[in-house]
Motif scaffolding. Structure first.
Motif, short mmCIF file in Angstrom:
data_model
loop_
_atom_site.label_atom_id
_atom_site.label_comp_id
_atom_site.label_asym_id
_atom_site.label_seq_id
_atom_site.Cartn_x
_atom_site.Cartn_y
_atom_site.Cartn_z
N HIS A 1 -68.59 -87.17 -29.50
CA HIS A 1 -69.06 -87.60 -30.82
C HIS A 1 -68.87 -86.49 -31.86
O HIS A 1 -68.46 -86.76 -32.99
CB HIS A 1 -70.53 -88.01 -30.79
CG HIS A 1 -70.80 -89.31 -30.10
ND1 HIS A 1 -70.14 -90.47 -30.40
CD2 HIS A 1 -71.67 -89.63 -29.11
CE1 HIS A 1 -70.59 -91.45 -29.63
NE2 HIS A 1 -71.51 -90.96 -28.84
N LEU A 2 -69.17 -85.26 -31.49
CA LEU A 2 -69.04 -84.14 -32.43
C LEU A 2 -67.58 -83.89 -32.79
O LEU A 2 -67.26 -83.60 -33.95
CB LEU A 2 -69.69 -82.89 -31.86
CG LEU A 2 -71.21 -82.92 -31.79
CD1 LEU A 2 -71.74 -81.69 -31.04
CD2 LEU A 2 -71.82 -82.99 -33.18
N ILE A 3 -66.69 -84.00 -31.82
CA ILE A 3 -65.26 -83.82 -32.10
C ILE A 3 -64.76 -84.91 -33.03
O ILE A 3 -64.08 -84.63 -34.03
CB ILE A 3 -64.45 -83.80 -30.78
CG1 ILE A 3 -64.76 -82.52 -30.00
CG2 ILE A 3 -62.95 -83.93 -31.05
CD1 ILE A 3 -64.26 -82.53 -28.57
N ILE A 4 -65.11 -86.15 -32.74
CA ILE A 4 -64.67 -87.26 -33.59
C ILE A 4 -65.30 -87.14 -34.98
O ILE A 4 -64.63 -87.39 -36.00
CB ILE A 4 -64.99 -88.61 -32.93
CG1 ILE A 4 -64.10 -88.78 -31.69
CG2 ILE A 4 -64.79 -89.77 -33.90
CD1 ILE A 4 -64.43 -89.96 -30.83
N ALA A 5 -66.56 -86.74 -35.05
CA ALA A 5 -67.22 -86.55 -36.35
C ALA A 5 -66.49 -85.50 -37.17
O ALA A 5 -66.29 -85.68 -38.38
CB ALA A 5 -68.68 -86.16 -36.15
#
Length: 82
Positions: A20-24
């Motif tokens: 999620h953090l990478i995609i965010a």
């Protein structure tokens, strides 16, 4: 201090939060690249925060249920599946 430790624990133990953090990060980079309005960026940040916080609540529930019992329990299974 405790919140920072909780964020570190969730990030270091949960693959989904890291994803999620990478995609965010990619989404926010794209927002800057495509010159989105500040209102749109604020909405993106709010939605990203909602996803991350929800994932952390899920992680907390899983840790708590594992602390209660490691035995198979149908109620804990239902809570984790939700």
């Amino acid at each position: 201090m405790n919140a920072g430790r909780g964020i570190w624990t969730a990030t270091s133990t949960q693959l989904n939060i890291r994803i999620h953090l990478i995609i965010a990060s990619l989404v926010l980079f794209a927002a800057v690249y495509f010159n989105l309005s500040i209102d749109n960026v604020v909405h993106l940040v709010m939605m990203i925060s909602l996803v991350i916080v929800t994932e952390m609540f899920n992680t907390a529930l899983e840790f708590l249920s594992d602390a209660v019992t490691r035995d198979m329990n149908p109620y804990i299974k239902m809570a984790k599946d939700v």
